[in-house]
Design an enzyme around this catalytic site. Structure first.
Site, PDB file in Angstrom:
ATOM      1  N   SER A  18      34.673  36.337  40.549  1.00  0.00           N
ATOM      2  CA  SER A  18      34.141  35.664  39.383  1.00  0.00           C
ATOM      3  C   SER A  18      32.962  34.745  39.657  1.00  0.00           C
ATOM      4  O   SER A  18      32.223  34.382  38.752  1.00  0.00           O
ATOM      5  CB  SER A  18      35.260  34.842  38.746  1.00  0.00           C
ATOM      6  OG  SER A  18      35.586  33.738  39.584  1.00  0.00           O
ATOM      7  N   SER A  52      37.336  35.688  44.414  1.00  0.00           N
ATOM      8  CA  SER A  52      36.152  35.382  43.608  1.00  0.00           C
ATOM      9  C   SER A  52      34.942  34.881  44.375  1.00  0.00           C
ATOM     10  O   SER A  52      33.854  34.760  43.807  1.00  0.00           O
ATOM     11  CB  SER A  52      36.505  34.354  42.522  1.00  0.00           C
ATOM     12  OG  SER A  52      37.221  34.964  41.477  1.00  0.00           O
ATOM     13  N   LYS A  79      28.859  26.465  40.868  1.00  0.00           N
ATOM     14  CA  LYS A  79      29.541  27.304  39.876  1.00  0.00           C
ATOM     15  C   LYS A  79      29.934  26.453  38.666  1.00  0.00           C
ATOM     16  O   LYS A  79      30.364  25.303  38.824  1.00  0.00           O
ATOM     17  CB  LYS A  79      30.801  27.913  40.515  1.00  0.00           C
ATOM     18  CG  LYS A  79      31.522  28.934  39.631  1.00  0.00           C
ATOM     19  CD  LYS A  79      32.746  29.521  40.353  1.00  0.00           C
ATOM     20  CE  LYS A  79      33.417  30.615  39.530  1.00  0.00           C
ATOM     21  NZ  LYS A  79      34.604  31.184  40.210  1.00  0.00           N
TER      22      LYS A  79
END
Lengths: 481, 477
Positions: A156, A180, A81
């Site tokens: 997210s 997330s 990420k």
């Protein structure tokens, strides 16, 4: 040769050790997959092809030399990420304010994966600064759900979820502050874990809400998660909140930990099946829970009575911390600096106005508001009190059960634009994931069915703090059956 | 005229002399190239976390114990937010409602009266960087070497009433941190900084007046002068019926006035909240006991020891403990020659006088404790006179040579040879027949004139006591 991008990590490992394919071939297969599918999904912001091939080559050499003494992750491709920084590689948190920022250090969890021989494929797309539940808040374009590209992948950690779901990587790192990892895992039909707060070092994870953030993993099965977690967990002297507790071999215990407990008690919190859950999601989940009885478990109805206030508490605490953590992005030392600023005050104001997206600004405003003189007691302090109540709820509940099972999200994936106009509705989609975050407990999301549109439905398993061995083993048995 | 009283409270920031910064491993030296003592934590780069330097806690406990504070078992770090280019994270990590040390006190002496000054709190925090404003440039520079250097903020109770009391409190505190060896104490370099809060009220009033904060006070003298000025100013205004407004002022040391810097109308909202990146700081009894066991001697203890062990008078002892280095110097000198009073006198008169004249710090004194001791020994054993010793001291100061070689090289050894001295006396009396007659006629004051002449004739080398004795005898004959 078979499609290498559909294999599990253990299958990849077998293939590598048996010389059926090389790490370089494995890496190429994934790089090709990314090239082919990324225009469609926009899951990767940056592909580190050169680095990946160098690491793959090194992995091949290690395997050729002494294959049995290489870590399990040797030559296994992973996606990271963008919230997690890597030395020398642009890290933006999908924000314009960090465009071009090249950190001079590497996130501990990523460093540990690299040391274990993993191959870094690139940085994945996300909601800006991990703020969002749909993947729509990236400054560099939305991420699409591979199950149906009209639907959001959740957020997210959108790109990391999609990368694993779409076969671009067998394993990826994400961050989970209020859901997330668990929510996008649920929306894309894969497995995602948020470990106990303090299990994985936060060093190198750009902070959103420091008391809630935790690095976790996505994979297509629970065993792969167990493999990955062993490598990233553990105390780190660079993060005072990472706990100095021994890291067990999660994979070794995955078949045995669950059956070892006779009459394992599964707690079903009634509050999670009343507050605005979609009927189809509820039905699939209830059916699945009933099925589990065949595994010899006891179902216990429990109450987490403060579930209703957890969204409010979460958004107060998370936004307060976010406003503080994001104060450092001022255009002075790094990142975006406004070109039209005429004095220092304008450097601050314009750089931030131009650099941050709407959702980030909304949360900074909220956060500064709840911390400001005169409002602190009414909001922030109350938020902390609510958090204490929620923690107590779980402590009480775990007296009657070993694992808590809940839905991951009230709905399945929604369409782009469906909720982005209503922040409140978007925040409510975290209702089932934030209580676990506020309590710092480990939570894992596993697929448990689909709705009538074919969209995946996830089941969340919540364990006691640092009970990942049992949590993973239980999740593995549930997922298998 | 109304009876007005001033209320003074002080906030002192001391930079701790630890090797590394409070939350990172960057070094804390001074005088290095701008931004060379930085790392991702100091620079406030994203994703990095503070890790508490335990040495800072040791130092805080030391000062807490030395100032009679309570040491909190569980203290909490807090973020204090404001936006400024020299503050990399947009917040300072400090302490707010749970500081590590609290409720202490120090004794000061002003006008021979002892007074207890309360200490509200001592908190741990990080220093900021420095902005450097260039003339004729449209930009400023930032040096973050100082950012993250550990600070202790020591907040006093508003217990002082006179500028001299504030001065005395600061001197005691300064002396203490030097003795504890936790701060270099250089005020001009900003190791030891002071802000003063002062208000004025009717002597019998129940509530304090509106307070003014004075910044930029970089010497004890300036603190006293600034307070005296501000108190007078406030008294005048009150007598004229003008309302004092709460504001921050700067001390202008050139014009010796306090100047308004900003009013508190737009008082900053620091939005304090507990620092989530650091665990609560837990200090158990063992930690405190360990610090206690390793505490250096405090000034008050040294004072007592000097008086008890060496039988020094209180005034001399007070002078010797003013600086830890002086007391150390004194005791080191004693190991070469045991004459506490003699050595104390030489240090507090000749050495202090010379340092003062040359505007030098005691640390930079070019004369070693051993040399001073030997010099006193040379006097005590009659090898040189006290007067010659001053000449020898002067040469020691300039050349750094030891007193014995100076005496030898310059042929300064005192003459105690009776025949030689008698010859000089006889020759002096012979050369001054008029004075001799006057003396014999009863003007005995002329005795010292003959002594002076004899000393001169011997180049100050004869033993003055012996000379006195023999001259007396000769004149009586």
């Amino acid at each position: 040769m078979n499609d290498l991008t559909t294999l599990s990590i253990l299958e990849m490992r077998q293939g590598l050790v048996a010389s059926e394919f090389s790490a370089t071939e494995l890496t190429h297969a994934h790089l090709d997959k990314i090239k082919e599918t990324n225009p469609k999904y926009n899951s990767f912001l940056r592909v580190t092809e050169e680095l990946a091939l160098t690491q793959a080559k090194a992995a091949d050499e290690k395997i050729a030399k002494d294959k049995n003494n290489t870590p399990l992750l040797t030559g296994i491709p992973v996606a990271i990420k963008d919230q997690l920084v890597i030395n020398g590689i642009e890290s933006t948190c999908a924000s314009k304010i960090l465009k071009g920022f090249i950190p001079p250090y590497t996130c501990t969890a990523v460093e540990k994966l690299i040391q274990a021989g993993a191959v870094i494929l690139g940085k994945t797309n996300q909601d800006e600064f991990a703020m969002g539940s749909s993947g729509e808040n990236s400054a560099f374009g939305i991420t699409r759900n591979p199950i149906n590209t009209d639907y959001v992948p959740g957020g997210s950690s959108s790109g990391s979820a999609v990368a694993v779901a779409a076969g671009q990587a067998p394993l990826s790192l994400g961050t989970d502050t209020g859901g997330s990892i668990r929510q996008p895992a649920s929306f894309t039909g894969i497995v995602g874990i948020k470990p106990t707060y303090g299990r994985v070092s936060r060093n190198g994870a750009v902070a959103f809400a420091s008391s809630l953030d935790q690095i976790g993993l996505f994979a297509r099965n629970v065993k792969d998660i167990a493999i990955g977690l062993k490598y990233i967990a553990g105390h780190d002297p660079r993060d005072s909140t990472s706990m100095d507790i021994e890291v067990p071999d999660y994979l070794k215990n995955i078949d045995t930990a669950f059956p070892k407990i006779k009459n394992l008690r599964i707690g079903i919190p009634k509050e999670y099946f009343t507050s605005g859950i979609n009927p189809e999601v509820e039905q699939v989940l209830r059916n699945k829970i009933q099925q589990l009885k065949s595994l010899g478990i006891n179902l216990v109805e429990i109450s987490l009575q403060h579930t209703e206030i957890s969204i409010a508490a979460y958004y107060i605490i998370a936004c307060a911390e976010a406003a503080s953590n994001l104060a450092r992005f001022d255009g002075v030392r790094y990142g975006w600096r406004s070109k039209s600023a005429n004095n220092i005050q304008e450097v601050f104001e314009k750089s931030r106005a131009e650099g941050f997206g709407d959702e980030v600004k909304r949360r900074i405003l909220l956060g500064n508001y709840v911390l400001s003189a005169g409002y602190y007691d009414a909001y922030y302090k109350k938020g902390l009190k609510a958090r204490t109540l929620i923690i107590k709820d779980f402590q009480e509940a775990f007296k009657d059960c070993d694992i808590i099972v809940t839905p991951v999200a009230p709905t399945t994936a929604f369409k782009f634009g469906d909720k982005s106009m209503s922040p409140l509705e978007m925040y409510l989609s975290d209702a089932f994931t934030v209580p676990c975050s506020l309590a710092g407990l480990p939570g894992i999301s596993i697929p448990c069915g689909k709705d009538s549109k074919g969209l995946p439905i996830g089941m969340q398993l919540i364990g006691k703090a640092f009970s990942e061995v049992l949590l993973l083993s239980t999740a593995h048995h549930f997922y298998k059956n | 005229m109304s009876d007005l009283t001033a209320i003074i409270g002080l906030e002192v920031h001391i930079q701790l002399a630890t090797q590394s910064k409070i939350f990172s491993s960057s070094a804390t030296e001074t005088g290095q190239a701008p931004n060379s003592l930085t790392d991702p934590v100091t620079l406030g780069l994203p994703g990095v976390l503070p890790v508490l330097n335990k040495a800072v806690v040791d130092y805080a406990i030391k000062l807490g114990l030395a100032t009679n504070c309570k040491i909190r078992e569980k203290s909490i770090f807090a973020r204090k937010h404001y936006t400024y280019p020299d503050l990399p994270k947009g917040y300072q990590i400090s302490q707010h409602d749970k500081p590590t040390c609290y409720e202490g006190w120090l004794n000061i002496r002003v006008n021979k009266q002892s007074k207890k000054i309360g200490i509200t709190r001592i908190q741990l925090e990080e220093d900021t960087g420095k902005n450097i404003h260039l003339a004729n440039e449209p930009f400023s520079l930032i040096d973050l070497n100082r950012a993250g250097v550990p600070l202790l903020e020591i907040v006093s109770e508003p217990d002082m009433r006179l500028p001299e009391e504030a001065g005395a409190y600061l001197r005691i505190l300064h002396q203490l941190v030097k003795y504890l060896n936790i701060c270099n104490g250089n005020m001009e370099e900003g190791n030891f900084r002071c802000d003063a809060n002062v208000s004025v009220m009717q002597a019998n009033a129940q509530e304090f007046g509106t307070r003014v904060e004075i910044k930029n006070l970089n010497s004890f003298k300036h603190v006293e002068k600034a307070l005296a000025f501000e108190i007078e100013q406030q008294k005048k205004l009150i007598e004229q019926g003008v309302t004092i407004i709460q504001e921050t002022k700067l001390w202008d040391e050139v014009n010796e006035v306090t100047k308004s810097m900003r009013s508190k109308e737009y008082s900053a909202d620091y939005r304090f909240f507990p620092e989530p990146d650091l665990l609560p700081l837990i200090i158990d009894e063992n930690w405190i006991a360990n610090i206690k066991d390793n505490m250096p001697e405090l000034p008050s203890q040294t004072f007592e020891r000097l008086v008890d062990t060496y039988k020094l008078d209180e005034y001399s002892a007070e002078l010797l403990i003013s600086d830890k280095y002086v007391a150390d110097y004194f005791e080191k000198a004693l190991t070469s020659h045991y004459n506490p009073n003699g050595i104390s006198n030489w240090i507090t008169t000749e050495l202090f006088g010379r340092l003062n004249k040359e505007s030098m710090e005691f640390l930079d004194c070019p004369v070693s404790p051993k040399s001073i001791a030997i010099l006193v020994k040379l006097i005590d054993t009659g090898i040189i006179s006290g007067k010659i010793a001053k000449t020898v001291f002067d040469i020691m100061w300039r050349t750094g040579k030891d007193p014995q070689s100076i005496v030898k090289e310059q042929n300064l050894i005192q003459i105690s040879d009776n025949i030689f001295i008698q010859e000089i006396i006889d020759s002096v009396l012979k050369q001054n027949p008029t004075q001799l007659q006057t003396y014999k006629a009863g003007k005995v004051q002329l005795f010292s004139y003959f002594v002076g002449q004899a000393m001169k004739a011997s180049n100050d080398k004869v033993n003055p006591e012996l000379l006195n004795e023999m001259l007396k005898k000769t004149l009586e004959q």
